[in-house]
Design a protein around this motif. Structure first.
Motif, PDB file in Angstrom:
ATOM      1  N   LEU A 106      91.223 -21.127 162.259  1.00  0.00           N
ATOM      2  CA  LEU A 106      90.185 -21.841 161.514  1.00  0.00           C
ATOM      3  C   LEU A 106      90.594 -21.996 160.049  1.00  0.00           C
ATOM      4  N   ALA A 107      90.128 -23.060 159.476  1.00  0.00           N
ATOM      5  CA  ALA A 107      90.388 -23.260 158.059  1.00  0.00           C
ATOM      6  C   ALA A 107      89.395 -22.453 157.238  1.00  0.00           C
ATOM      7  N   GLN A 108      88.236 -22.340 157.788  1.00  0.00           N
ATOM      8  CA  GLN A 108      87.163 -21.630 157.101  1.00  0.00           C
ATOM      9  C   GLN A 108      86.504 -20.701 158.111  1.00  0.00           C
ATOM     10  N   PRO A 109      86.023 -19.587 157.641  1.00  0.00           N
ATOM     11  CA  PRO A 109      85.283 -18.755 158.589  1.00  0.00           C
ATOM     12  C   PRO A 109      84.010 -19.467 159.028  1.00  0.00           C
ATOM     13  N   GLN A 110      83.516 -19.081 160.159  1.00  0.00           N
ATOM     14  CA  GLN A 110      82.249 -19.652 160.609  1.00  0.00           C
ATOM     15  C   GLN A 110      81.222 -18.554 160.717  1.00  0.00           C
ATOM     16  N   MET A 111      80.049 -18.867 160.262  1.00  0.00           N
ATOM     17  CA  MET A 111      78.984 -17.862 160.340  1.00  0.00           C
ATOM     18  C   MET A 111      78.068 -18.187 161.503  1.00  0.00           C
ATOM     19  N   MET A 112      77.721 -17.163 162.239  1.00  0.00           N
ATOM     20  CA  MET A 112      76.781 -17.377 163.320  1.00  0.00           C
ATOM     21  C   MET A 112      75.613 -16.433 163.111  1.00  0.00           C
ATOM     22  N   VAL A 113      74.456 -17.008 163.009  1.00  0.00           N
ATOM     23  CA  VAL A 113      73.274 -16.224 162.716  1.00  0.00           C
ATOM     24  C   VAL A 113      72.572 -15.884 164.014  1.00  0.00           C
TER      25      VAL A 113
ATOM     26  N   SER B 151      75.815 -21.195 161.764  1.00  0.00           N
ATOM     27  CA  SER B 151      74.988 -21.594 162.882  1.00  0.00           C
ATOM     28  C   SER B 151      74.099 -20.442 163.294  1.00  0.00           C
TER      29      SER B 151
ATOM     30  N   MET C  77      77.434 -16.488 148.991  1.00  0.00           N
ATOM     31  CA  MET C  77      76.455 -17.050 149.919  1.00  0.00           C
ATOM     32  C   MET C  77      75.089 -16.414 149.764  1.00  0.00           C
TER      33      MET C  77
ATOM     34  N   SER D 248      80.849 -22.614 157.662  1.00  0.00           N
ATOM     35  CA  SER D 248      79.891 -23.308 158.510  1.00  0.00           C
ATOM     36  C   SER D 248      79.015 -22.264 159.181  1.00  0.00           C
TER      37      SER D 248
ATOM     38  N   GLN E  92      83.522 -15.337 149.964  1.00  0.00           N
ATOM     39  CA  GLN E  92      82.306 -16.142 150.021  1.00  0.00           C
ATOM     40  C   GLN E  92      81.038 -15.347 150.268  1.00  0.00           C
TER      41      GLN E  92
ATOM     42  N   LEU F  59      86.495 -15.390 153.675  1.00  0.00           N
ATOM     43  CA  LEU F  59      85.166 -14.884 154.029  1.00  0.00           C
ATOM     44  C   LEU F  59      84.680 -13.875 152.998  1.00  0.00           C
TER      45      LEU F  59
ATOM     46  N   TYR G  10      80.680 -13.391 161.992  1.00  0.00           N
ATOM     47  CA  TYR G  10      81.650 -14.325 161.448  1.00  0.00           C
ATOM     48  C   TYR G  10      82.811 -14.532 162.398  1.00  0.00           C
TER      49      TYR G  10
END
Lengths: 767, 1097
Positions: B568-575, A186, B611, A184, B607, B604, B562
């Motif tokens: 978390l089940a999945q990493p999260q990306m923060m831009v 953001s 990505m 995900s 991916q 991560l 990240y």
């Protein structure tokens, strides 16, 4: 002919219009002497189950400055296939499609019962509705959880093809990208930095790379959804993703040290939301829904610093000019609001916190864009949950009760000019021939933009009679007004609703009785109240009160029957009789009084007052009080301390609160548990009756009122006691200690005193 | 001279001493007669100077006689043989030894052997060597050593003495003698010696071959010198006795000529011989030709020999004329070999003050007995002049190269950790020096006097201990801080930032995911590697898992953080796209424990390449990336390290945006320095912030074009980080190298948030610092990160008189956070001697360290001054150092002689290497980025690294028997040393070449490359095929071994003779003239000599 009351009611039901005067004084001079201006309350999208929209476009007057729409008031020459505009008297040819027109074959818009008609415009691709959630994460765990659930639930209520987006904020602002699989994503922004729309779009990668496009190749339709799709996605495509995403939302992880408020970047979050939509979907229906649990504490739009020891501004601070962030914050939000309005989007604010959240500063966001403002104590209350759910309620056709990007245009016959409007709208600054120099409310224009509206959104529109005294209107002449509302229906259709009304002119000198009889005191009270509330924006409270008083006195002088200097002789006719009482309660209302209200509360009350229809507005001005007893069926009683009796149950509806109050005896009975005894089942029913009635009100109202169940001596009884007319206080000894009613410990004047003064002033020749 | 110097070192060796005297006396004493000759020979004497001493008086007259052909001839005879023998070897083996002999021989050889030599088949020659070698060699070597050594002891007094030997006869005699000396020892009588020696010599000669190396130098010295001095014709400078010894004198003076003639004289008889002996000739000729340029005429005129030569060429080999003296001049190989042989076997015990440690090229063990191991600290000199006047006069920079966290071989224990509890380490109240073995306890142990500032401090009660009868604390040997040179203290909270114990550090991987990085396959490779690499984060001692947390960021024009929180089940990306005002978007979940978040991290890393697979973003930012990492550490309140993987010039709109300013036209202009300076000051500011946060930055660059290394490396440089550069990175070719570097870089033990302070005893003061660090004041070296490869060079200056008795003390204290987050102090102590005699200074210098310092000084200088100025300054300083020696320490001798201190005899050759390095004299193919890169690398290199970097190792692979398991002896880095029938390996710590001669045996080609002929070998090959044969295994083993020694993986490049790639290879043959105009060793030595002469006159 029916009474004026019936006439008024009929008109309201058909056209959604209530005029202060239903017979118009025919000259400017006379009109000004009427004190209450010629004005109306217009509910542009009043629900009309019986009105099927017509599937063609309206016929317009060909005069460029007029462009009025063909209506039942127009003169039609069936043979020549011509029609004359009733506003500018231009003669127009019917369009070819109307070739078959005749006396017996008239199009709907010419039929008198279609004084209000709705057209569906087929042109242009429908654009989906957009819902952008802007969510505060600086909440308590419970609150956040409740909010997350509400939001998840709301996904199922949205139309499947609606686009949704999510922005969360705390110390930082995160714009969530919804298109990606797996990780995900953001985009994160600092919460302290004010960014221009351009910067925001750059940073979100919304600006298209300056690729030289093939000349004039309209790749627009393909491009645009592509670009924006990262942040705004059709619900049906990503509701699973979004549900998960919402589920995973964490409280703002940044530590909050003792004695500090969490850093909350509401200003930037809102700014980014606005910028995002501005860049991707200008002029399409969109709601930015801000959910916040506290005041903005950093960045642009900051309302209070993060030091807990410094409390948020109060009215006292504001009066002392001690609210250091207020002006700047207000300016920030005003700027955002006007940008949003310009783009046709609307902003809702759902503020749930025990303390203030800065609604005072942010109010313009909702007020200018037609968004909702909801205030509650916590997201974990049914007040919020149900209110929020009600946003997505549907009408009998299964359409959402919301419309977007509306433009309201008003046309008047030449004897009238438009002075302004008060309501959730912004001026479009269209100065036409029918715009008055004198402004009342938002004036100087004949068109307003209402970015978000629902079937109850109501505007007060004020007119000025400009006909000169020496150019009388011919006998039987009628003045006409046409309201044209173009909007995006929730089904994404573009629609135009046209309401054309006409009223008789009357010479105020010779026909004052007619005019007097056609006075709509309810409408007048609300319209005056709106003006008063509008003035509070720019004037000191006491000045507004004085102005209201003066208007009231002048009205009484004009229409009262009395002997000079003899207050006891003062009488008002039926059509005016309630008006002073409305004014009495209005003066005490939170719309004009700030005492005991926080600035946020005041803003909240005023917000709703400026957009509800007449009935609701009246309730706000003068709450309704019902009494339940063994003596008979429930009955409305006077909003007076004398109505508070020991053996009664009272149900008060102030619009914002529903109060059930058990009289002293009743409370004792209940305490004794009589309701549980089979032999006292009637008592049980008595207790239940107001609850059922309250439930009914609660079901229908938006926003959900605060529901208060109290009894004699209960702390919450204050809600009732503060509203009733203090006819018995500790000051009027003669009533003290008597069994009738409950004395109120207040120094406020009672209605009786108020009326006495009014009579005295009205009959005095001094003023 | 050499002798002198060698002498001092000798004592430690001990063995030689007895012999020395003998030699001395014998040869010299005996020779006096011969010595007489010197005067005339002037030039010749050069080498001999030392000898002159004794002889001078008589020498002159006698010399001629002594030189008298007979002895000479006899001597020569043997010499000649030796020479041949050596020759044979010479061809095959290292030039130096053989050549040296050759050179000598020239004179001598000519006689009989010369003709033979050519004729003689090498094998024949070899054979003789073969047999005697083992036993003989040793003795011979010793002899050689001794000789030099012997001379030395004698020399100081006799110093000049050498002169006599200079006399050709004697000289030549001596040289051979040297070789012979081996035998000599036996033969005691000097006079006899000669006669006897000669005969005796022969046997020794056999042995010589091995020794040859040592011997030769002297010989070569003689002949070369002349060549060197070309102008001076006399050419025959002596190689100091053994070639290994540094003194080589070229006797340019006209006098020399006569001497030369004389020299030749002896050979004179053999003139024909000369012809035969090309080497010898060449030397001379070279001397004249090469350097001389002008001199030629002289040659002709002065040298009768010349004429003869001319004539001679005919018969044997006419060509030789041009060639220079190969072997006569000091040979690095020789010196290294000698040191290895002499000092490699015994552990180096640090108990004695002012000992010069073995060379960095020598493998030795260290026993810490109170002074820091040379692995931690090396000094340019271990004997410091007492006064600043002396220091100024000598111009020898006083510097220490400190590597506080140096890695130790497994046999040596890492420093003990001392815990003084809550009170913290015991320190001097005034100067804050830490307790160390040099502190003097007095008053029965109740107080101690600071050895640095002499302040008297109370001993805290809990630290009190009684003293024994020698005044030592009874517990001295129980306490590391009282008995060892290096140890660690546990720091108390007072030593921590904000008075809070630090949290464990963090590593943040920041990966460029712009188009270039994706396309080259870098991102995929890196992500794949990181998955396993994360298991090898540095950990403390026996810790089960590393305390280090990790975080991930990718970036192009914007940054992606990240969240890899374990829940978390999945990493999260923060831009974060607000690159203008960088911040860290998340706190929780960015830095995580690898084991806890493994699943998320793996997901991560899987991916990331996907990505961005379709990215079209080519622009990148840079400064904001560092800023982000730094802010992240700040937010997490810990120190740490950023690993940046970056591909291109950061041109995206953001702070630290750069423009392409590469301009080769600036080279050799006053503006050249701008190429080394950062484009903008923004990076310095950023670096400062990083240092304050303890944020170390390691930069991996993968440029396809100019990326402005000079600017990009500012932050790594100032934060104690490293820069790695992989130009035109391609996964297939560079994967191995990159991954290897990365693994090493990630795994290496590192300290964070460090502050280093060097305290000195009164009299000297640390004034200047070089290396990768930041200094906010003049004393504290601040290092955001410091690993075992990073070195800080510190220069000292006098601010008062030193005392010979008390010597000078250094204490280097490093306060750092270990990789487990423990705050510690590492202390290194070193005691140096002080001298009032310049000779002592020159006797205790270390050239490698000196070069390290000078290179760093120069490399920093180019930032501010035109390169030419820097080069000139280097040359001048070097000349001054040598001139001072010549003037004050060397025996008086003819100005034409080049006399080098033993310890510094390699100074010219090394300095030349520095001067012609890419930074100071770039070739056409060297890019601006390369220069900046190298400059930045050298600044934090340790002595061993600079040593091999400037003078690459050239290893013949096919010379020694396949079976031998030892590393083949290196040869000098010159094209002359390459034989087209062999294969060589060349390495300089960064590059690794395999050079294949054009006429290598097919069998060899087959077994090494798996192809049938030379022409089928792929040029530029970077991997040798894995073949199952002895040679292949051996070579690959050798390569692996070499790589293991270096801190960076060296990519192999196979270069074929006559191939275009050979140009690249030749660049590293540093003794040759370089294409970019760098002088050959010989030319440079001449130039140096000229400079010195100018200074002396």
């Amino acid at each position: 002919m029916a009474t004026y009351l019936e006439f008024i009611q009929q008109n309201e039901e058909r056209d959604g219009v209530r005029f202060s005067w239903n017979v118009w004084p025919s000259s400017r001079l006379e009109a000004t002497r009427m004190v209450v201006p010629l004005a109306c309350l217009l509910t542009p999208l009043k629900e009309r189950p019986d009105l099927p929209p017509v599937q063609y476009e309206p016929v317009l007057c060909s005069r460029p400055t007029c462009k009025a729409i063909l209506n039942p008031l127009c003169q039609v020459d069936y043979r020549a296939k011509l029609w004359a505009c009733n506003f500018c008297f231009q003669r127009n040819q019917f369009p070819p499609a109307y070739a078959g027109i005749s006396e017996v074959n008239q199009p709907a818009e010419l039929l008198p019962q279609f004084s209000t008609i709705e057209y569906v415009i087929q042109r242009g691709a429908p654009s989906p509705l957009i819902f952008l959630y802007v969510v505060d994460t600086c909440l308590e765990e419970d609150d956040l959880q409740a909010l997350k659930e509400s939001l998840q639930m709301s996904l199922s209520l949205l139309p499947p093809d609606a686009l949704v987006g999510l922005i969360t904020f705390g110390r930082m602002v995160q714009v969530h990208e919804l298109s990606c699989e797996g990780i995900s994503k953001s985009y994160v922004f600092r919460g302290t930095k004010d960014l221009t729309a351009k910067q925001i779009q750059d940073m979100l990668g919304l600006t298209k790379p300056a690729v030289p496009m093939q000349p004039a190749r309209p790749a627009q339709p393909q491009d645009q959804p592509f670009i924006s799709s990262r942040f705004l996605q059709p619900v049906h495509k990503i509701d699973m993703n979004l549900t998960d995403l919402l589920g995973e939302l964490q409280r703002d992880p940044w530590p909050v040290t003792q004695g500090k408020r969490p850093l909350r970047s509401t200003g930037v979050a809102l700014s980014i939301a606005v910028g995002l939509l501005e860049g991707t979907f200008p002029n399409t229906g969109a709601r930015i829904m801000l959910f916040t649990g506290g005041p903005p504490t950093q960045g642009p739009g900051i309302v209070v610093g993060d030091e807990l020891k410094v409390p948020i501004r109060s009215w006292h601070d504001i009066e002392k000019d001690n609210a250091r962030f207020m002006k700047k914050a207000t300016k920030h939000y005003e700027m955002l609001a006007s940008r949003t309005a310009a783009n046709g989007h609307c902003i809702d604010i759902y503020a749930c916190a025990l303390d203030q959240t800065g609604l005072l500063e942010m109010k313009c966001c909702t007020n200018l864009t037609g968004g909702h403002m909801v205030m509650g104590d916590s997201f974990n209350t049914s007040l919020f949950k149900q209110t929020f759910q009600r946003i997505f309620s549907k009408d009998f056709n299964g359409n959402f009760r919301m419309a977007f990007g509306a433009t309201l245009e008003v046309k008047t016959s030449r004897e009238l000019k438009i002075a302004g409007a008060v309501g959730p709208c912004v001026s479009l600054n269209v100065r036409g021939p029918c715009v008055s120099e004198n402004e009342l409310g938002v004036g100087g224009t004949s068109q307003w933009k209402i970015c978000g509206l629902d079937p109850t959104s109501t505007l007060g529109i004020y007119f000025e009679v400009v006909n000169q005294h020496n150019a009388p209107v011919p006998q039987g002449g009628r003045g006409a007004i046409q309201f044209v509302t173009q909007y995006q229906h929730s089904s994404t259709q573009r629609r135009i609703r046209v309401t054309t009304i006409a009223r008789n002119w009357a010479d105020a000198q010779s026909q004052l009785k007619h005019i007097e009889a056609a006075f709509d005191q309810e409408a007048a009270a609300v319209l005056m109240a709106r003006l008063g509330v509008f003035r509070t924006e720019s004037e000191e409270g006491p000045d507004v009160l004085r102005w209201l008083d003066r208007q009231l006195i002048r009205l009484c002088q004009k229409f009262g029957q009395y002997n000079k200097e003899d207050p006891t002789s003062f009488r008002l006719s039926d059509s005016f009789s309630l008006y002073p009482q409305f004014m009495f309660h209005l003066r005490r209302s939170p719309f004009l009084q700030v005492f005991n209200n926080s600035p946020d509360e005041s803003s909240y009350y005023r917000h709703h007052f400026a957009r509800q229809d007449l009935t609701q507005s009246l309730i706000m001005i003068q709450p309704i009080l019902y009494s339940y007893s063994f003596h008979g069926p429930p009955e409305p009683v006077l909003l007076d301390s004398s109505s508070i009796l020991a053996d009664r149950i009272l149900l008060m509806d102030t619009f914002f609160q529903i109060v059930i109050y058990l009289g002293e005896t009743i409370a004792q009975w209940r305490k004794a548990g009589y309701q549980d005894m089979p032999e006292y089942e009637n008592f049980k029913h008595l207790l239940q009756a107001p609850l059922d009635d309250a439930q009914e009100i609660l079901q229908a109202r938006f926003p959900m009122p605060r529901y208060i169940n109290t009894e004699h001596g209960g702390s919450q009884a204050r809600f009732l006691l503060s509203k009733v007319n203090p006819s018995q206080t500790h000051n009027n000894l003669y009533a003290w200690g008597q069994e009738t009613g409950a004395p109120i410990l207040t120094d406020d004047v009672s209605l009786q005193v108020f009326m006495d003064h009014l009579k005295k002033l009205a009959v005095s020749s001094a003023c | 001279m050499n002798v002198n110097q060698s002498a001092p070192p000798v004592p430690p060796f001990g063995q030689p001493q007895p012999i020395y005297p003998g030699y001395h006396q014998s040869s010299y004493g005996g020779q006096p007669g011969s010595t007489a000759a010197p005067t005339p020979y002037g030039a010749y004497n050069g080498p001999v100077p030392g000898y002159q001493h004794a002889p001078p008086p008589p020498g002159v007259s006698r010399a001629p006689p002594s030189s008298g052909a007979p002895p000479a001839s006899t001597a020569q005879g043997p010499c000649g043989q030796n020479a041949y023998g050596q020759f044979g070897q010479g061809d095959v083996q290292n030039g130096p030894s053989s050549t040296v002999q050759m050179q000598r021989l020239p004179g001598s050889q000519p006689f009989g052997s010369a003709p033979l030599a050519p004729v003689v088949s090498q094998p024949a020659v070899l054979q003789p060597y073969g047999p005697p070698p083992t036993s003989a060699q040793v003795t011979a070597q010793l002899a050689g050593m001794q000789i030099s050594g012997a001379v030395a002891p004698a020399s100081p007094p006799s110093g000049l003495g050498y002169g006599p030997p200079t006399s050709l006869a004697s000289a030549s005699g001596n040289f051979p003698n040297s070789g012979l000396y081996g035998s000599y020892p036996q033969g005691q009588a000097p006079p006899l010696g000669q006669t006897q020696g000669h005969p005796g010599a022969q046997p020794p000669q056999r042995s010589v071959p091995p020794q040859a190396s040592s011997f030769t130098p002297p010989a070569s010295g003689g002949p070369r010198m002349p060549s060197m001095t070309g102008p001076h014709l006399p050419g025959q400078s002596f190689g100091g006795p053994p070639g290994s010894q540094s003194n080589h004198v070229s006797s340019p003076s006209p006098q020399a000529l006569p001497s030369g003639t004389q020299m030749t004289g002896p050979p004179g008889p053999p003139p024909p011989m000369h012809s035969s002996q090309q080497p010898g000739y060449q030397l001379q000729q070279n001397g004249s030709f090469g350097p001389a340029r002008g001199p030629q005429p002289n040659y002709g005129s002065p040298y009768p020999g010349a004429a003869t030569f001319g004539s001679q060429p005919g018969p044997p080999q006419p060509l030789p004329p041009k060639r220079l003296d190969p072997d006569a001049i000091p040979s690095p190989i020789q010196v290294i070999e000698d040191d290895r042989n002499n000092r490699g076997s015994e552990p180096f015990v640090t108990g004695v003050r002012g000992q010069v440690p073995p060379l960095v090229t020598t493998n030795f063990l260290v026993k810490d007995q109170g002074n820091a191991s040379p692995r931690y600290i090396r000094c340019t000199s271990y004997n410091i002049p007492c006064t600043s006047d002396m220091a100024k006069q000598a111009q020898v920079p006083l510097a220490a190269v400190i590597k506080p966290l140096a890695r130790l071989p497994p046999e040596e224990a890492s420093p003990y950790v001392v815990d003084h509890g809550e009170s913290g380490p015991l320190r001097c109240n005034r100067c804050k020096a830490y307790m160390c073995p040099f502190m003097q306890f007095i008053e029965g142990g109740r107080r101690f006097q600071c050895c640095f500032c002499s302040c008297i401090n109370d001993v805290p009660p809990q630290y009190f201990q009684h003293l024994d009868h020698t005044g030592k604390r009874v517990d001295a040997y129980d306490r590391p801080e009282l008995s060892l040179g290096s140890y660690e203290f546990l720091a108390t909270v007072d030593y921590c930032k904000n008075n809070k114990f630090p949290s464990p550090p963090a590593f943040i991987f920041m990966i460029d995911v712009s188009y270039n990085a994706i396309r080259s396959g870098l991102v995929r490779l890196l992500c794949e590697e990181l998955k396993s690499l994360l298991d090898f984060l540095p950990r403390e001692g026996g810790a089960e898992e590393s305390a280090i947390r990790v975080g991930f960021v990718t970036y192009n024009k914007v940054l992606h953080f990240y969240n890899v929180k374990s829940s978390l089940a999945q990493p999260q990306m923060m831009v974060v796209s607000d690159v203008g005002d960088m911040f860290v978007p998340l706190l929780d979940g960015f830095l995580v424990n690898v084991n806890e978040s493994r699943a998320v991290i793996t997901s991560l890393l899987d991916q990331i390449p996907e990505m961005f697979a379709d990215t079209r973003e080519t622009e990148t930012v840079f400064a904001p990336v560092i800023q982000a990492g730094m802010e992240a550490l700040k937010a997490a309140e810990c120190a740490g390290k950023l690993f940046l993987f970056h591909t291109s010039l950061p041109i995206a709109e953001a702070p630290g945006k750069l423009k392409n300013r590469d301009d080769r036209k600036l080279i050799n202009t006053d503006k050249e320095k701008t190429l080394f300076q950062p484009q903008t000051g923004a990076y310095q500011t950023l670096a400062k912030e990083c240092v304050a946060q303890g944020c170390c930055v390691d930069l991996f660059l993968f440029p396809n074009q100019y990326v402005d290394v000079a600017t990009l490396s500012v932050v790594p440089q100032l934060t104690g980080g490293s820069v790695y550069k992989y130009a035109c990175f391609q996964v297939e070719n560079d994967q191995e190298r990159f991954l290897s570097d990365l693994r090493r870089d990630v795994q290496k033990v590192i300290g964070f948030d460090a502050v280093m302070r060097v305290r000195t005893s009164t009299g000297i003061r640390a004034v200047d610092f070089f290396g990768a660090f930041y200094m906010s004041n003049t004393t504290d070296v601040e290092l955001a990160g410091l690993d075992g490869d990073k070195t800080v060079t510190v220069e000292f200056k006098h601010d008062d008189r030193l005392n010979e008795e008390s010597g000078a003390l250094l204490q280097c204290a490093l306060l750092y956070t270990s990789c487990a987050g423990q705050r510690r102090l590492r202390i290194h102590n070193l005691a140096l001697n002080c001298c009032t005699q310049l000779a002592d200074l020159y006797r205790n210098c270390e050239t490698d360290t000196l070069i390290n310092y000078m290179a760093k000084f120069a490399y920093r200088g180019v930032l501010n001054s035109p390169v030419k100025t820097v080069r000139d300054a280097l040359i001048t300083q070097c000349a001054q150092i040598l001139a001072c020696y010549r003037k004050n320490c060397a025996s008086p001798s003819s100005a034409g002689q080049l006399i080098l201190p033993e310890c510094m005899k390699l100074l010219p050759v090394y300095l030349n290497c520095v001067l012609k390095s890419d930074v100071l004299q770039p070739g056409a193919e060297v890019t601006t980025d390369d220069r900046a890169y190298v400059r930045q690398l050298v600044i934090s290199m340790d002595v061993a690294e600079t040593n091999v970097f400037f003078y690459p190792r050239l290893l013949p692979l096919t010379k020694s028997p396949i079976e031998s398991t030892t590393e083949p002896p290196a040869v000098r880095a010159s094209e002359e040393r390459l034989s087209n029938g062999d294969i060589y390996l060349l390495e300089n710590g960064l590059n690794l070449f395999l050079w294949v001669g054009a006429s290598v045996q097919q069998g060899v080609v087959q077994s090494l490359f798996g192809v049938s002929s030379f022409s089928q070998i792929t040029s530029g090959l970077s991997v040798l095929p894995v073949l199952d044969n002895l040679l292949s295994k051996k070579v690959r083993g050798l390569i692996d071994n070499l790589r293991a020694q270096r801190s960076r993986y060296m990519k192999l490049i196979v270069v074929k003779q006559e191939d275009k790639l050979e140009m690249l290879f030749k660049h590293f043959l540093v003794e040759d003239k370089s294409l970019s105009g760098g002088a050959s060793y010989v030319d440079f030595l001449c130039h140096m000599h000229k400079e010195i002469r100018q200074l002396l006159s």
